[in-house]
Design a protein around this motif. Structure first.
Motif, PDB file in Angstrom:
ATOM      1  N   GLU A  26       0.540  -1.597  -0.300  1.00 47.67           N
ATOM      2  CA  GLU A  26      -0.299  -0.007  -0.322  1.00 47.67           C
ATOM      3  C   GLU A  26       0.939   1.176  -0.296  1.00 47.67           C
ATOM      4  N   LEU A  27       2.349   1.285   0.408  1.00 48.59           N
ATOM      5  CA  LEU A  27       2.624   2.533   0.911  1.00 48.59           C
ATOM      6  C   LEU A  27       4.110   2.272  -0.162  1.00 48.59           C
ATOM      7  N   GLN A  28       4.622   0.569  -0.921  1.00 49.92           N
ATOM      8  CA  GLN A  28       5.248   0.952  -2.060  1.00 49.92           C
ATOM      9  C   GLN A  28       7.124   1.428  -1.238  1.00 49.92           C
ATOM     10  N   ILE A  29       7.480   0.576  -0.115  1.00 50.13           N
ATOM     11  CA  ILE A  29       7.697   0.771   0.508  1.00 50.13           C
ATOM     12  C   ILE A  29       8.849  -0.819   0.513  1.00 50.13           C
ATOM     13  N   ASP A  30      10.203  -0.604   0.338  1.00 50.55           N
ATOM     14  CA  ASP A  30      10.688  -2.298  -0.042  1.00 50.55           C
ATOM     15  C   ASP A  30      11.163  -2.345   1.610  1.00 50.55           C
ATOM     16  N   VAL A  31      10.594  -3.342   1.248  1.00 48.72           N
ATOM     17  CA  VAL A  31      11.131  -4.447   3.585  1.00 48.72           C
ATOM     18  C   VAL A  31      11.750  -5.426   2.874  1.00 48.72           C
ATOM     19  N   PHE A  32      13.353  -4.949   3.430  1.00 51.79           N
ATOM     20  CA  PHE A  32      14.338  -6.603   3.507  1.00 51.79           C
ATOM     21  C   PHE A  32      14.551  -6.918   5.067  1.00 51.79           C
ATOM     22  N   CYS A  33      13.669  -8.266   5.116  1.00 53.25           N
ATOM     23  CA  CYS A  33      13.750  -9.035   6.304  1.00 53.25           C
ATOM     24  C   CYS A  33      15.268  -9.852   6.463  1.00 53.25           C
ATOM     25  N   PHE A  34      15.757 -10.069   7.889  1.00 58.33           N
ATOM     26  CA  PHE A  34      16.529 -10.745   7.836  1.00 58.33           C
ATOM     27  C   PHE A  34      16.490 -11.479   9.070  1.00 58.33           C
ATOM     28  N   GLY A  35      16.343 -13.339   9.224  1.00 54.16           N
ATOM     29  CA  GLY A  35      16.640 -13.959  10.037  1.00 54.16           C
ATOM     30  C   GLY A  35      16.562 -14.889   9.905  1.00 54.16           C
ATOM     31  N   ILE A  36      16.831 -16.152  11.082  1.00 54.40           N
ATOM     32  CA  ILE A  36      16.756 -17.490  10.803  1.00 54.40           C
ATOM     33  C   ILE A  36      15.378 -18.770  10.596  1.00 54.40           C
ATOM     34  N   LEU A  37      15.478 -20.071  10.808  1.00 61.62           N
ATOM     35  CA  LEU A  37      14.177 -20.085   9.865  1.00 61.62           C
ATOM     36  C   LEU A  37      13.330 -20.603  11.233  1.00 61.62           C
ATOM     37  N   THR A  38      14.686 -21.904  12.101  1.00 59.76           N
ATOM     38  CA  THR A  38      14.596 -22.468  12.936  1.00 59.76           C
ATOM     39  C   THR A  38      14.554 -22.449  14.045  1.00 59.76           C
ATOM     40  N   ASP A  39      14.315 -22.936  15.216  1.00 54.22           N
ATOM     41  CA  ASP A  39      15.193 -23.265  16.594  1.00 54.22           C
ATOM     42  C   ASP A  39      15.057 -23.773  16.895  1.00 54.22           C
ATOM     43  N   PHE A  40      16.229 -23.821  18.693  1.00 54.23           N
ATOM     44  CA  PHE A  40      16.835 -25.112  18.307  1.00 54.23           C
ATOM     45  C   PHE A  40      16.572 -26.837  18.572  1.00 54.23           C
ATOM     46  N   ARG A  41      14.476 -26.466  17.903  1.00 54.98           N
ATOM     47  CA  ARG A  41      14.330 -27.932  17.863  1.00 54.98           C
ATOM     48  C   ARG A  41      13.632 -28.644  16.602  1.00 54.98           C
ATOM     49  N   ALA A  42      13.788 -26.985  15.318  1.00 55.75           N
ATOM     50  CA  ALA A  42      14.356 -27.580  14.081  1.00 55.75           C
ATOM     51  C   ALA A  42      12.859 -27.068  14.028  1.00 55.75           C
ATOM     52  N   MET A  43      11.809 -26.452  14.392  1.00 56.85           N
ATOM     53  CA  MET A  43      10.473 -26.161  14.641  1.00 56.85           C
ATOM     54  C   MET A  43      11.136 -24.011  13.839  1.00 56.85           C
ATOM     55  N   LEU A  44       9.938 -23.739  13.176  1.00 52.74           N
ATOM     56  CA  LEU A  44       9.811 -22.492  12.558  1.00 52.74           C
ATOM     57  C   LEU A  44       9.747 -21.431  13.388  1.00 52.74           C
ATOM     58  N   PHE A  45       9.913 -20.349  13.464  1.00 52.03           N
ATOM     59  CA  PHE A  45       9.030 -19.563  14.374  1.00 52.03           C
ATOM     60  C   PHE A  45       8.314 -18.902  13.539  1.00 52.03           C
ATOM     61  N   PRO A  46       7.180 -18.964  13.760  1.00 50.44           N
ATOM     62  CA  PRO A  46       6.243 -17.870  13.741  1.00 50.44           C
ATOM     63  C   PRO A  46       6.415 -16.945  12.911  1.00 50.44           C
ATOM     64  N   GLY A  47       7.183 -16.032  13.384  1.00 51.33           N
ATOM     65  CA  GLY A  47       7.267 -15.115  12.653  1.00 51.33           C
ATOM     66  C   GLY A  47       8.351 -14.879  10.765  1.00 51.33           C
ATOM     67  N   SER A  48       9.153 -15.963  11.265  1.00 47.31           N
ATOM     68  CA  SER A  48       9.415 -16.780   9.873  1.00 47.31           C
ATOM     69  C   SER A  48       8.794 -17.571   8.702  1.00 47.31           C
ATOM     70  N   ALA A  49       7.892 -17.722   9.719  1.00 42.59           N
ATOM     71  CA  ALA A  49       6.720 -19.116   8.914  1.00 42.59           C
ATOM     72  C   ALA A  49       6.150 -18.028   8.375  1.00 42.59           C
ATOM     73  N   ARG A  50       5.397 -16.458   9.028  1.00 44.42           N
ATOM     74  CA  ARG A  50       4.627 -15.415   8.610  1.00 44.42           C
ATOM     75  C   ARG A  50       5.438 -14.983   7.388  1.00 44.42           C
ATOM     76  N   LEU A  51       6.885 -15.178   6.988  1.00 40.37           N
ATOM     77  CA  LEU A  51       7.243 -14.682   6.432  1.00 40.37           C
ATOM     78  C   LEU A  51       8.004 -15.504   5.137  1.00 40.37           C
TER      79      LEU A  51
END
Ligand SMILES: Nc1ncnc2c1ncn2[C@@H]1O[C@H](COP(=O)(O)OP(=O)(O)O)[C@@H](O)[C@H]1O
Ligand SMILES: Cc1cn([C@H]2C[C@H](O)[C@@H](COP(=O)(O)O)O2)c(=O)[nH]c1=O
Length: 218
Positions: free
Chosen positions: A105-130
């Motif tokens: 809606e505002l044409q702003i570029d969004v560059f996100c950086f992060g790890i996908l999975t935690d120490f149990r090899a499960m997705l972080f909720p924020g990463s899953a949504r990304l």
């Protein structure tokens, strides 16, 4: 067209360094951006890389509203062309949705950086949504390596030197350092060794030096 991009990989693969490089490259071309992070090891409101670079950042707490923040800035005469978002695995799912709205809606570029999975090899909720919403998810090209020499794909947590698979999802920490043993640390492993809970220290203690790569060094 603006984009929502997710740059991901294991811990220690250069995500924060790339975040600072992206900010630098866009800034030097006259674009105006904002840097966000959450729970950086270096402390609140800081984006830090292990290569020694740091930048001031806006701390993203669970109740932070990206949409409201940006709209307030623009309403008060500010300009935002892009945002850099580090430690994005810790963001709430709603916050990732707000970021997608900034792009659309505002044409702003969004560059996100992060790890996908935690120490149990499960997705972080924020990463899953990304992964669900991003225009592109990119795996970083600098490979972090498991002690066996394979590409590291998983993050392991150690407590008092032993790999654990139970505990809180969010526990700040750094890579295991044999010179400076701390209670909770992290180590990156290939999936085979993550499944077997075979960390570098356990491999050194249980496998004969002849079967260890690099002569068992490290
Ligand atoms: N002394 C060093 N010399 C060269 N590269 C280094 C050094 N220390 C760290 N690095 C690089 O920095 C990377 C970690 O960068 P960082 O941005 O902090 O990672 P991430 O944010 O993914 O955890 C390591 O994978 C390594 O390539
Ligand atoms: C695997 C895992 C990691 N964390 C924490 C540990 C660090 O503080 C950050 C990752 O930082 P980096 O810049 O990518 O090295 O996340 C956690 O809280 N829970 C986990 O399962």
């Amino acid at each position: 067209m603006a984009d929502l991009l997710y740059f991901t990989g294991t811990m220690d693969c250069g995500k924060s360094t790339l975040a600072l490089q992206m900010d630098h490259n866009h800034k030097t071309r006259g674009r105006l951006g904002k840097i966000f992070t959450s729970n950086d090891r270096a402390g609140e409101s800081t984006l830090s890389s292990r290569l020694g670079l740091e930048a001031a950042a806006i701390e993203v707490r669970p109740d932070f509203d990206f949409w409201q923040y940006v709209v307030d800035e623009l309403t008060h005469g500010g300009r935002i062309d892009y945002v850099v978002c580090d430690e994005a695995q810790f963001y709430q799912r709603e916050q990732v949705e707000q970021l997608a709205r900034l792009v659309d809606e505002l044409q702003i570029d969004v560059f996100c950086f992060g790890i996908l999975t935690d120490f149990r090899a499960m997705l972080f909720p924020g990463s899953a949504r990304l992964v669900e919403l991003a225009d592109r998810t990119e795996l970083l090209q600098v490979e972090a390596l498991c002690w066996c020499g394979e590409r590291a794909t998983h993050n392991a947590r150690t407590v008092a030197g032993e790999m654990v698979t139970e505990g809180e999802q969010l526990v700040l920490g750094d890579m295991e350092d044999p010179e400076n043993v701390v209670e909770t640390a992290y180590e990156v492993l290939c999936r085979r060794h993550h499944r077997r809970k075979l960390t570098a220290a356990r491999a050194r203690a249980t496998l004969s030096p002849e079967v260890l790569p690099f002569g068992g060094a490290g």
